[in-house]
Write a protein that holds these residues in place. Structure first.
Motif, PDB file in Angstrom:
ATOM      1  N   ARG A  21      37.005  -9.362 -12.973  1.00 41.51           N
ATOM      2  CA  ARG A  21      35.863  -9.020 -13.817  1.00 41.51           C
ATOM      3  C   ARG A  21      36.283  -8.507 -15.193  1.00 41.51           C
ATOM      4  O   ARG A  21      35.510  -8.557 -16.155  1.00 41.51           O
ATOM      5  CB  ARG A  21      34.982  -7.999 -13.093  1.00 41.51           C
ATOM      6  N   ALA A  22      37.517  -8.041 -15.309  1.00 43.11           N
ATOM      7  CA  ALA A  22      37.990  -7.520 -16.599  1.00 43.11           C
ATOM      8  C   ALA A  22      38.392  -8.642 -17.547  1.00 43.11           C
ATOM      9  O   ALA A  22      38.517  -8.420 -18.755  1.00 43.11           O
ATOM     10  CB  ALA A  22      39.169  -6.584 -16.378  1.00 43.11           C
ATOM     11  N   VAL A  23      38.595  -9.844 -17.002  1.00 39.19           N
ATOM     12  CA  VAL A  23      39.051 -10.976 -17.816  1.00 39.19           C
ATOM     13  C   VAL A  23      37.862 -11.868 -18.157  1.00 39.19           C
ATOM     14  O   VAL A  23      37.123 -12.300 -17.261  1.00 39.19           O
ATOM     15  CB  VAL A  23      40.118 -11.798 -17.055  1.00 39.19           C
ATOM     16  N   THR A  24      37.663 -12.152 -19.434  1.00 40.12           N
ATOM     17  CA  THR A  24      36.538 -12.973 -19.873  1.00 40.12           C
ATOM     18  C   THR A  24      36.978 -14.426 -20.081  1.00 40.12           C
ATOM     19  O   THR A  24      38.174 -14.716 -20.165  1.00 40.12           O
ATOM     20  CB  THR A  24      35.951 -12.445 -21.189  1.00 40.12           C
ATOM     21  N   MET A  25      35.992 -15.294 -20.195  1.00 43.39           N
ATOM     22  CA  MET A  25      36.283 -16.695 -20.501  1.00 43.39           C
ATOM     23  C   MET A  25      36.917 -16.803 -21.891  1.00 43.39           C
ATOM     24  O   MET A  25      37.760 -17.671 -22.131  1.00 43.39           O
ATOM     25  CB  MET A  25      35.006 -17.530 -20.421  1.00 43.39           C
ATOM     26  N   ASP A  26      36.524 -15.925 -22.799  1.00 46.76           N
ATOM     27  CA  ASP A  26      37.143 -15.900 -24.132  1.00 46.76           C
ATOM     28  C   ASP A  26      38.630 -15.569 -24.030  1.00 46.76           C
ATOM     29  O   ASP A  26      39.456 -16.163 -24.743  1.00 46.76           O
ATOM     30  CB  ASP A  26      36.438 -14.870 -25.020  1.00 46.76           C
ATOM     31  N   ASP A  27      38.963 -14.606 -23.165  1.00 48.01           N
ATOM     32  CA  ASP A  27      40.376 -14.238 -22.972  1.00 48.01           C
ATOM     33  C   ASP A  27      41.182 -15.440 -22.486  1.00 48.01           C
ATOM     34  O   ASP A  27      42.272 -15.728 -23.002  1.00 48.01           O
ATOM     35  CB  ASP A  27      40.503 -13.118 -21.928  1.00 48.01           C
ATOM     36  N   ILE A  28      40.640 -16.130 -21.506  1.00 45.14           N
ATOM     37  CA  ILE A  28      41.354 -17.266 -20.927  1.00 45.14           C
ATOM     38  C   ILE A  28      41.498 -18.389 -21.947  1.00 45.14           C
ATOM     39  O   ILE A  28      42.564 -19.000 -22.072  1.00 45.14           O
ATOM     40  CB  ILE A  28      40.628 -17.755 -19.653  1.00 45.14           C
ATOM     41  N   ALA A  29      40.422 -18.659 -22.703  1.00 44.59           N
ATOM     42  CA  ALA A  29      40.471 -19.711 -23.724  1.00 44.59           C
ATOM     43  C   ALA A  29      41.551 -19.408 -24.752  1.00 44.59           C
ATOM     44  O   ALA A  29      42.362 -20.278 -25.103  1.00 44.59           O
ATOM     45  CB  ALA A  29      39.106 -19.843 -24.395  1.00 44.59           C
ATOM     46  N   ARG A  30      41.585 -18.163 -25.203  1.00 46.18           N
ATOM     47  CA  ARG A  30      42.571 -17.772 -26.228  1.00 46.18           C
ATOM     48  C   ARG A  30      43.994 -17.911 -25.705  1.00 46.18           C
ATOM     49  O   ARG A  30      44.863 -18.488 -26.370  1.00 46.18           O
ATOM     50  CB  ARG A  30      42.315 -16.325 -26.675  1.00 46.18           C
ATOM     51  N   LEU A  31      44.232 -17.431 -24.515  1.00 45.84           N
ATOM     52  CA  LEU A  31      45.588 -17.442 -23.967  1.00 45.84           C
ATOM     53  C   LEU A  31      46.035 -18.830 -23.514  1.00 45.84           C
ATOM     54  O   LEU A  31      47.229 -19.127 -23.509  1.00 45.84           O
ATOM     55  CB  LEU A  31      45.673 -16.447 -22.805  1.00 45.84           C
ATOM     56  N   ALA A  32      45.069 -19.677 -23.149  1.00 41.95           N
ATOM     57  CA  ALA A  32      45.403 -21.048 -22.743  1.00 41.95           C
ATOM     58  C   ALA A  32      45.513 -21.974 -23.950  1.00 41.95           C
ATOM     59  O   ALA A  32      45.954 -23.124 -23.803  1.00 41.95           O
ATOM     60  CB  ALA A  32      44.355 -21.578 -21.770  1.00 41.95           C
ATOM     61  N   GLY A  33      45.100 -21.458 -25.107  1.00 44.21           N
ATOM     62  CA  GLY A  33      45.183 -22.274 -26.320  1.00 44.21           C
ATOM     63  C   GLY A  33      44.143 -23.372 -26.381  1.00 44.21           C
ATOM     64  O   GLY A  33      44.386 -24.449 -26.934  1.00 44.21           O
ATOM     65  N   VAL A  34      42.964 -23.098 -25.774  1.00 43.89           N
ATOM     66  CA  VAL A  34      41.865 -24.068 -25.815  1.00 43.89           C
ATOM     67  C   VAL A  34      40.595 -23.350 -26.252  1.00 43.89           C
ATOM     68  O   VAL A  34      40.549 -22.119 -26.310  1.00 43.89           O
ATOM     69  CB  VAL A  34      41.632 -24.729 -24.431  1.00 43.89           C
ATOM     70  N   SER A  35      39.569 -24.113 -26.566  1.00 47.03           N
ATOM     71  CA  SER A  35      38.295 -23.509 -26.934  1.00 47.03           C
ATOM     72  C   SER A  35      37.516 -23.163 -25.667  1.00 47.03           C
ATOM     73  O   SER A  35      37.757 -23.735 -24.600  1.00 47.03           O
ATOM     74  CB  SER A  35      37.474 -24.471 -27.793  1.00 47.03           C
ATOM     75  N   LYS A  36      36.560 -22.250 -25.809  1.00 52.07           N
ATOM     76  CA  LYS A  36      35.721 -21.908 -24.657  1.00 52.07           C
ATOM     77  C   LYS A  36      34.884 -23.126 -24.233  1.00 52.07           C
ATOM     78  O   LYS A  36      34.620 -23.324 -23.048  1.00 52.07           O
ATOM     79  CB  LYS A  36      34.827 -20.716 -24.973  1.00 52.07           C
ATOM     80  N   LYS A  37      34.509 -23.942 -25.213  1.00 50.49           N
ATOM     81  CA  LYS A  37      33.769 -25.162 -24.910  1.00 50.49           C
ATOM     82  C   LYS A  37      34.571 -26.071 -23.981  1.00 50.49           C
ATOM     83  O   LYS A  37      34.022 -26.673 -23.047  1.00 50.49           O
ATOM     84  CB  LYS A  37      33.433 -25.907 -26.207  1.00 50.49           C
ATOM     85  N   THR A  38      35.879 -26.142 -24.229  1.00 50.33           N
ATOM     86  CA  THR A  38      36.748 -26.968 -23.383  1.00 50.33           C
ATOM     87  C   THR A  38      36.759 -26.452 -21.948  1.00 50.33           C
ATOM     88  O   THR A  38      36.741 -27.225 -20.995  1.00 50.33           O
ATOM     89  CB  THR A  38      38.185 -26.983 -23.942  1.00 50.33           C
TER      90      THR A  38
END
Length: 202
Positions: A21-38
């Protein structure tokens, strides 16, 4: 590594370190090097991402377990390898992850319950049988009861009420209880052999 796999690998790392719950989709997008849309092109929502991430994590655990010394190489060698794995595996896990899965992601928890019965329980049963045959475990123990008890014991250690993370390190907790379990079923031969082989591994 394709885009979906990269997202899942990133999610596993972040969820295990910080909790779900502490990790957002924005966090994952940023760290994976992709957009949230992707991310939303690959996963309908966070629930689906958590589900597929959890399934992948279980697959990884199963693969790593198969890399341990196998039972045909000796039950004690297997147990020593397992104790090393237990310490490392749970030392890297956020103590709230399993509690979050149980409370907020029931589909994941159901998969975990099925995994415990289909894989972990059967694995324990095989270890117990082999240990009895080799004279390392007491012959009189009821393997079905002991295996079921061990499975539930493992689950209970993730309860933050019973074992507050502020007081207990998850890796040390699991290892301590694992060794307590072993010493309850070892014969003297099993206890001596385990201690000697464990010392040689350190």
């Amino acid at each position: 590594m394709d885009t979906k796999e990269k997202i899942i690998v990133t999610a596993i790392e972040q969820f295990m370190q910080f909790g779900i719950r502490a990790v957002t989709m924005d966090d994952i997008a940023r760290l994976a090097g992709v957009s949230k849309k992707t991310i939303y092109q690959e996963f309908s929502d966070k629930n689906q991402l958590v589900l597929e991430t959890f399934q992948k994590a279980l697959e990884q655990d199963e693969c790593k377990m198969k890399e341990l010394p196998q039972l045909n190489n000796g039950v004690i060698e297997h147990l020593v390898g397992l104790s090393i794995y237990v310490r490392k595996r749970f030392a890297e896990m956020n103590p709230f992850v399993m509690n979050e899965l149980q409370r907020y992601y029931p589909q994941c928890w159901q998969i975990f319950e099925e995994f415990k019965q289909k894989y972990i329980y059967q694995e324990i049963m095989e270890v117990l049988q082999k240990g009895k045959e080799e004279g390392y475990f007491r012959s009189e123990i009821n393997s079905e009861i002991i295996a079921a008890m061990r499975v539930e014991q493992m689950s209970s250690l993730f309860d933050p009420i019973k074992f507050p993370p502020s007081k207990f390190n998850l890796g040390e907790l699991h290892l301590e209880v694992f060794e307590h379990f072993l010493h309850g079923i070892f014969t003297e031969k099993g206890k001596d052999t385990y201690q000697k082989k464990k010392t040689n591994q350190q």
